[in-house]
Design a protein around this motif. Structure first.
Motif, PDB file in Angstrom:
ATOM      1  N   SER A  29      71.300  17.641  50.238  1.00  0.00           N
ATOM      2  CA  SER A  29      71.226  18.426  51.479  1.00  0.00           C
ATOM      3  C   SER A  29      72.222  19.581  51.454  1.00  0.00           C
ATOM      4  O   SER A  29      71.992  20.608  52.095  1.00  0.00           O
ATOM      5  CB  SER A  29      71.440  17.535  52.702  1.00  0.00           C
ATOM      6  OG  SER A  29      72.782  17.089  52.773  1.00  0.00           O
ATOM      7  N   ALA A  30      73.298  19.443  50.696  1.00  0.00           N
ATOM      8  CA  ALA A  30      74.289  20.518  50.584  1.00  0.00           C
ATOM      9  C   ALA A  30      73.713  21.762  49.916  1.00  0.00           C
ATOM     10  O   ALA A  30      74.217  22.870  50.125  1.00  0.00           O
ATOM     11  CB  ALA A  30      75.521  20.030  49.818  1.00  0.00           C
ATOM     12  N   ILE A  31      72.653  21.597  49.124  1.00  0.00           N
ATOM     13  CA  ILE A  31      72.009  22.759  48.496  1.00  0.00           C
ATOM     14  C   ILE A  31      70.658  23.055  49.153  1.00  0.00           C
ATOM     15  O   ILE A  31      69.874  23.859  48.653  1.00  0.00           O
ATOM     16  CB  ILE A  31      71.857  22.597  46.965  1.00  0.00           C
ATOM     17  CG1 ILE A  31      70.959  21.411  46.595  1.00  0.00           C
ATOM     18  CG2 ILE A  31      73.212  22.485  46.300  1.00  0.00           C
ATOM     19  CD1 ILE A  31      70.556  21.378  45.126  1.00  0.00           C
ATOM     20  N   GLY A  32      70.387  22.378  50.273  1.00  0.00           N
ATOM     21  CA  GLY A  32      69.187  22.674  51.043  1.00  0.00           C
ATOM     22  C   GLY A  32      67.932  21.955  50.595  1.00  0.00           C
ATOM     23  O   GLY A  32      66.826  22.407  50.891  1.00  0.00           O
ATOM     24  N   LEU A  33      68.085  20.853  49.896  1.00  0.00           N
ATOM     25  CA  LEU A  33      66.933  20.080  49.426  1.00  0.00           C
ATOM     26  C   LEU A  33      67.011  18.638  49.901  1.00  0.00           C
ATOM     27  O   LEU A  33      68.091  18.112  50.125  1.00  0.00           O
ATOM     28  CB  LEU A  33      66.879  20.048  47.889  1.00  0.00           C
ATOM     29  CG  LEU A  33      66.508  21.301  47.136  1.00  0.00           C
ATOM     30  CD1 LEU A  33      66.602  21.051  45.635  1.00  0.00           C
ATOM     31  CD2 LEU A  33      65.121  21.783  47.507  1.00  0.00           C
ATOM     32  N   SER A  34      65.849  18.017  49.992  1.00  0.00           N
ATOM     33  CA  SER A  34      65.763  16.565  50.144  1.00  0.00           C
ATOM     34  C   SER A  34      65.433  15.992  48.769  1.00  0.00           C
ATOM     35  O   SER A  34      65.021  16.726  47.858  1.00  0.00           O
ATOM     36  CB  SER A  34      64.662  16.192  51.137  1.00  0.00           C
ATOM     37  OG  SER A  34      63.387  16.514  50.588  1.00  0.00           O
TER      38      SER A  34
END
Length: 140
Positions: A29-34
């Motif tokens: 989530s820190a890089i914008g992914l699940s």
């Protein structure tokens, strides 16, 4: 000492998988992914031009849920639809999708290192071989 049961082993596999999923989702989530999104990117990297159905099977989703996820990933510019012969539609990574796939792979490797990294290379090879041996494909 009590013998280990099939249920004990099944629960241990499930518990480890749950820990991996939870931790991977948190860190991705820190890089914008699940984790589900990163898994799609990973499989599209390995199988460019995969169909929606193939991606659903590879990522353990229904066709409908994969369609919804793919739509969101297309909107974000992570994957794109590519025309194929007939009515077929294939999917491919965009440059941004490839960048996030690589970044996500580093995140997932760090997550796995906290658990599976405790095994020696020989133990890891043995575990992999045993898990593959125990996988019958489709159950029932």
């Amino acid at each position: 000492m009590t013998a280990v049961t099939l249920q004990d082993v099944g629960l241990a596999v499930k518990r480890l998988q749950w820990q991996h999923h939870r931790s991977a989702n948190t860190h991705l989530s820190a890089i914008g992914l699940s984790l589900a999104q990163w898994d799609v990117l990973r499989h599209l990297h390995a199988q460019p031009d995969a169909s929606l159905h193939a991606l659903a099977v590879l990522t353990f989703q229904t066709d409908q849920s994969m369609g919804t996820l793919a739509g969101r990933m297309i909107d974000r510019g992570l994957i794109e639809r590519v025309a194929a012969p007939g009515r077929a539609v294939r999917h491919r990574l965009t440059e941004e999708g490839e960048r996030l796939r690589r970044e996500g792979a580093e995140v997932v490797d760090r997550v796995m290192k906290h658990t599976l990294g405790a095994l020696t290379p020989d133990e890891l090879t043995t575990l992999h071989r045993l898990l593959l041996k125990a996988d019958p494909g489709d159950l029932i």
